[in-house]
Motif scaffolding. Structure first.
Motif, short mmCIF file in Angstrom:
data_model
loop_
_atom_site.label_atom_id
_atom_site.label_comp_id
_atom_site.label_asym_id
_atom_site.label_seq_id
_atom_site.Cartn_x
_atom_site.Cartn_y
_atom_site.Cartn_z
N LEU A 438 0.84 -1.21 0.00
CA LEU A 438 0.00 0.00 0.00
C LEU A 438 0.87 1.25 0.00
CD1 LEU A 438 -2.80 -0.96 2.57
CD2 LEU A 438 -3.02 -0.80 0.09
N GLY A 439 1.94 1.22 0.79
CA GLY A 439 2.84 2.37 0.82
C GLY A 439 3.52 2.62 -0.52
N MET A 485 1.05 3.50 7.84
CA MET A 485 1.24 2.97 9.19
C MET A 485 0.39 3.73 10.20
SD MET A 485 3.22 0.46 8.80
CE MET A 485 3.69 0.09 10.49
N SER A 486 0.29 5.04 10.07
CA SER A 486 -0.50 5.81 11.03
C SER A 486 -1.98 5.55 10.85
CB SER A 486 -0.20 7.31 10.90
OG SER A 486 -0.55 7.78 9.61
N THR A 487 -2.40 5.11 9.65
CA THR A 487 -3.80 4.73 9.45
C THR A 487 -4.10 3.43 10.17
OG1 THR A 487 -3.81 5.81 7.28
CG2 THR A 487 -5.55 4.21 7.70
N TYR A 488 -3.17 2.50 10.13
CA TYR A 488 -3.36 1.20 10.77
C TYR A 488 -3.04 1.25 12.26
CZ TYR A 488 -4.08 -1.65 6.59
OH TYR A 488 -4.60 -2.23 5.47
N VAL A 489 -1.95 1.90 12.61
CA VAL A 489 -1.51 1.86 14.01
C VAL A 489 -2.28 2.90 14.80
CG1 VAL A 489 0.48 1.98 15.56
CG2 VAL A 489 0.77 1.12 13.25
N ARG A 490 -3.53 2.57 15.09
CA ARG A 490 -4.39 3.45 15.85
C ARG A 490 -4.37 3.02 17.30
NH1 ARG A 490 -8.20 6.01 12.75
NH2 ARG A 490 -9.55 6.15 14.57
N THR A 491 -4.63 3.97 18.18
CA THR A 491 -4.74 3.64 19.59
C THR A 491 -6.20 3.69 19.99
OG1 THR A 491 -4.45 5.93 20.23
CG2 THR A 491 -2.48 4.56 20.12
N LEU A 504 5.25 1.22 16.55
CA LEU A 504 5.35 1.50 15.12
C LEU A 504 5.08 2.96 14.78
CD1 LEU A 504 3.55 -1.64 13.62
CD2 LEU A 504 5.97 -1.30 14.06
N SER A 505 4.93 3.78 15.80
CA SER A 505 4.66 5.20 15.56
C SER A 505 5.92 5.92 15.08
CB SER A 505 4.13 5.87 16.84
OG SER A 505 2.90 5.33 17.22
N PHE A 506 5.70 7.07 14.44
CA PHE A 506 6.82 7.90 14.03
C PHE A 506 7.69 8.23 15.24
CE2 PHE A 506 8.75 12.02 13.04
CZ PHE A 506 9.26 11.77 11.77
#
Length: 921
Positions: A438-439, A485-491, A504-506
């Motif tokens: 996707l990236g 990644m920020s779309t998937y790695v949600r809290t 996996l966050s920035f």
């Protein structure tokens, strides 16, 4: 001093059983007031099996808190305070002998209350260390994910299973037993499969795998539709009851793909989950988990006791939260009121006969699935290889970059997959591959948009130098992956709206590609400008990444920023000015692009006027040739822009903090800013491996000190903690000298003050330094208007941005929560219902146009509008119109609004005529 810990278990029991509640030996005479308290503290330590070293230091910590201001508050919560002190010390000394749940149970407190109380206890900067902060952050993230998942799990099971199944079902298969089996199996799978347990998306996909497994093992008579029909069909095919343990994995996998996908397809459709991703989790993670556990079926379900025993070992090893207690709705795991209020349920119809579009619930899981689906839909049309347009650009280059680009994408893909698996779990490597694809699609898409934009701007076709720049491509790919990644790695955090970080966050992606933050920052603004699908929340996320780079990441020792500053000094023979202060009040122009920054340094416009206009991008050898001549080093566009942005960010931060603390001393702000700006410009070495906010707080304290304004660091830090996007490590752990860290107070005394003492003392004299100009604060180039915009000739039709009701929502747009008033609005991109509703709206709009035309021909003045009322059933107050009984409420509302709008238009028309007449006179 606390009593010394007992050396033998028997001694501990005798102390706890002492009639007077004290220890075997009398407490020291110098602290008789702690007699009763000591007994309670000792009992708590005994219950948690706390070692002596932890007991002693925890008691000292408690005494320090009790002696500080607000001690009566701790007296009222003695047991809770003891528990917090034991927790803090045990973490710091690495001597944790209890689980987090055991601690909560011992002091009778919930997770949320404990975290809030710990925050209150940390009044001084040295009470809670950064190590404890890190542990608490991990616990909070894990709790948030578990709470969100259990909430979703409970509701989903209610949609799958009958509340009262037929009598033919065994009592052993009660709903309680089914829930317990499901949940504990999921907890065990999550703990075994995922190394990063705060990943909400993969955890939920794993939960769907568990649901699929158990649904197919359940008797159809227990299930609701459509699961009942799906299981019946699978049972007829004979795949469910086949023993799994004795099968070859490839045989089992192929059989499941052929016959067992119906249930998982239904689950994915119901929860807006990508089927391919869930299948990937199922076959690469869940099936290996089942095989490794050797789960034995009993009446179609694994044995609860076996599962619970396995999970208990995992829980005791991790020493954190016993998530089995969610099944009992245990008080220690109950959220606070705010968190509960933000977990929306599916809205119910007020009237069964009223046709209302049901808005999907925006739980954390639902929000995550929606944003992911939006991302996949956008990128499904994109290719994971260069398009024909990109190939044409490549062919126009002096040196064709195609082969190097493809090789780079392939090699970085292997690195990404490996690092992803290391962070999340080895069984999740293929999930990393899916996200990388996707990236890559987004990378090629944005690259093409950038080149088209550059072609229009420069009227050139040869971008050889840019497209052969390795750092540019790596940065662009990293930015595309950061969006994915920020779309998937949600809290799942619901309590404060902040976006807590995960593994996996920035800046995780920077570490994966070994990319310098300063190089990455160059691509962010252009990426946002050329990619129209980015939403407000994703833009804010990328802007926050840019801010983090300017705050600290770009100032790390190995950053190319310091080399650029050095070159800048050599260019003009300066000693200390990477960006003159005189440019501060000049508006920041956002007409630069990524090409300008990656090809920087460039000659000034005057010097390059005689050359070819496109030499910077067309000739790959132009830069070395220019530098080989005996000329001054060229000016760096990237450095100049970076410093301008740093100044803007620095002043905005300072202004916000100043307003909270020193609003009664407005004359101090320009002094503090001048010292702050002077440090960044002339003493930039102080920023090496440090944070922008550390210099800001020291500048504020220093000026207040010489101006005799009472402002202590404790007060500054307390206000700073309330600012958005701040981290306690910023003031608790500051670099003093090589590999030595201490609090910000120590940094001020030993480093900052020593370096700037002469300059700071000048502000106390009658001739202070020349004040630095206040930066011109432009509108952010990333923001878009939040106000509704009127459509030209649109009959008072307005368009406003789709708003997400949740602060933690990010990425691409997802369905939004509707209020009773806004349910009659149409949100483009969401299901509105039947086509008849649009026809009714069109009819109403057309009728209003005809009424407006007729009204303009009539000279009678319209009735004055005193107020608008829509709450009188069946009648509009202004015109007395009656509604037909067979009309729905929806039709009545439209009629009322149309009638009111028509009268307002007539009124405006009449007022306009009166104005024209008066002007003519």
């Amino acid at each position: 001093m606390p009593p010394k810990p007992p050396r033998r278990p028997g001694a501990a029991r005798s102390q706890r059983c002492s009639p007077d509640g004290g220890s075997g030996s009398a407490p020291p005479p110098r602290s008789p007031r702690l007699g009763v308290g000591e007994a309670g503290f000792v009992a708590l330590c005994d219950a948690l099996k706390v070692p002596g070293s932890v007991r002693e230091k925890a008691w000292k910590t408690y005494e320090g808190l009790a002696a500080a201001e607000g001690a009566p508050a701790y007296d009222k919560k003695k047991k809770e305070t003891w528990g917090v002190c034991i927790f803090i010390v045990a973490i710091d000394l690495d001597e944790v002998t209890f689980t987090f749940t055991e601690l909560l149970k011992s002091i009778s407190i919930s997770v949320c209350t404990f975290f809030q109380f710990l925050k209150e206890v940390d009044v001084n900067m040295d009470t809670v260390s950064t190590k404890v902060d890190s542990t608490v952050s991990r616990l909070k993230k894990k709790y948030d994910v578990l709470f969100a998942l259990y909430h979703k799990f409970e509701r989903t099971c209610g949609l799958i299973y009958l509340e009262q199944p037929s009598s033919e079902i065994s009592a052993e298969l009660s709903s309680v037993l089914v829930l317990k089996n499901y949940w504990i199996t999921f907890l065990l799978a999550k703990g075994k499969v995922l190394q990063m347990e705060d990943d909400l998306v993969i955890s939920f996909q794993l939960l769907l795998c568990v649901l699929d497994y158990f649904i197919k093992l359940s008797p159809p008579a227990m299930l609701k539709e459509p699961y009942k029909s799906a299981v019946t069909a699978v049972t007829v095919n004979g795949s469910t009851r086949t023993p799994r343990r004795g099968q070859n994995r490839s045989t089992r996998t192929s059989k499941q793909v052929d016959t067992d996908t119906k249930v998982i397809e239904i689950l994915c459709k119901e929860h807006d989950c990508n089927l391919d991703e869930v299948k990937n989790v199922y076959f690469t993670s869940f099936i290996p988990f089942l095989n490794s556990m050797g789960i034995v079926a009993s009446n179609g379900l694994p044995e609860v006791e076996v599962l619970s025993k396995e999970y208990n070992e995992l829980y005791l090893k991790n020493k954190d939260i016993d998530a089995r207690l969610f099944l009992d709705h245990d008080e220690t795991l109950q959220p606070d009121v705010i968190a509960c209020s933000q977990l929306e349920r599916t809205p119910r119809k007020n009237n069964p006969d009223e046709e209302i579009n049901v808005i999907l619930p925006q739980t954390p899981v639902r929000a995550a699935m929606n944003t992911i689906q939006q991302l996949i839909m956008i990128l499904n049309s994109a290719a994971d290889k260069p398009s024909d347009t990109l190939i044409a650009y490549f062919n126009n280059c002096t040196v064709n970059p195609k082969d190097s680009i493809l090789k780079r994408v392939e090699s970085l893909g292997h690195i990404f997959k490996k690092k992803f698996a290391e962070a999340v779990g080895q069984g999740c490597a293929e999930i990393g591959s899916q996200r990388y694809i996707l990236g890559v699609r987004l990378y090629y898409r944005v690259m093409e948009s950038m080149l088209k934009s550059e072609e229009e701007r420069l009227s050139v076709h040869n971008f050889s130098k840019l497209l052969n720049d390795n750092i540019f491509h790596t940065s662009l790919l990293a930015c595309a992956l950061e969006v994915v990644m920020s779309t998937y790695v949600r809290t799942a955090s619901q309590s404060d709206g902040s976006s807590a970080e995960t593994d996996l966050s920035f800046p995780w992606i920077l570490n994966v590609f070994d990319l310098k933050a300063f190089d990455f920052y160059k691509v962010i603004e252009s990426f946002i400008k050329v990619e129209p699908s980015l939403t407000r929340d994703m833009i804010k996320h990328l802007e926050r990444c840019e801010h983090r780079i300017m705050e600290s990441l770009a100032w790390q020792s190995d950053s190319p920023l310091f080399d650029l500053i050095k070159q800048s000094k050599e260019r003009e023979g300066q000693t200390d000015q990477p960006e003159p202060a005189s440019t501060l009040n000049v508006p920041l122009q956002h007409n630069h692009t990524a090409a300008d920054l990656y090809l920087s340094p460039v000659r000034s416009p005057k010097k390059k006027a005689s050359g070819h206009p496109h030499s910077a991008t067309s000739n790959p050898d132009a830069q070395p040739a220019a530098s080989s001549q005996s000329q001054k080093p060229q000016k760096s566009t990237s450095l100049s822009l970076f410093y301008k942005k740093v100044y803007l960010l620095a002043y905005n931060r300072l202004h916000t903090l100043f307003f909270r603390l020193l609003s009664e001393h407005p004359d101090l702000e320009p002094l503090i800013w001048t010292l702050f700006q002077h440090t960044l410009q002339n003493e930039y070495e102080l920023m090496r491996d440090r944070h922008l906010d550390q210099i800001m707080m020291c500048s504020m304290y220093g000026i207040c000190k010489v101006k005799n304004v009472d402002l202590r660091f404790k007060i500054i830090v307390s206000a700073y903690k309330e600012l958005p996007n701040t981290n306690q490590e910023t003031f608790k752990r500051v670099l003093i000298r090589e590999e030595q860290y201490d609090s910000i107070i120590v940094f001020y005394n030993l480093v900052f003050m020593q370096k700037l003492k002469t300059n700071i003392l000048q502000y106390a004299s009658n001739r202070p330094p020349t004040l630095s100009p206040i930066p011109h604060i432009p509108r952010s180039p990333y923001q878009f208007s939040t106000s509704p915009r009127r459509v030209p000739a649109g009959n008072n039709i307005y368009i406003s941005p789709l708003k997400s009701p949740y602060k933690f929502s990010d990425g691409f747009q997802s369905p939004t929560k509707m209020t009773p008033r806004s349910r009659i609005l149409v949100s483009i991109g969401e299901s509105f219902g039947t086509s008849e509703k649009f026809q009714k709206i069109n009819q109403m709009v057309c009728n209003s146009e005809r009424q407006l035309k007729r009204g303009a021909e009539v000279s009678d003045a319209p009735k004055p509008l005193k107020r608008l009322r829509f709450d009188i059933e069946g009648q509009d107050e202004a015109d007395g119109s009656k509604h037909l009984p067979q009309e729905s409420k929806f039709q009545q509302k439209l009629a009322e609004m149309t009638s009111t709008r028509t009268r307002m238009q007539k009124q405006k028309l009449n007022d306009g005529n009166d104005t024209s007449a008066s002007e003519e006179k």
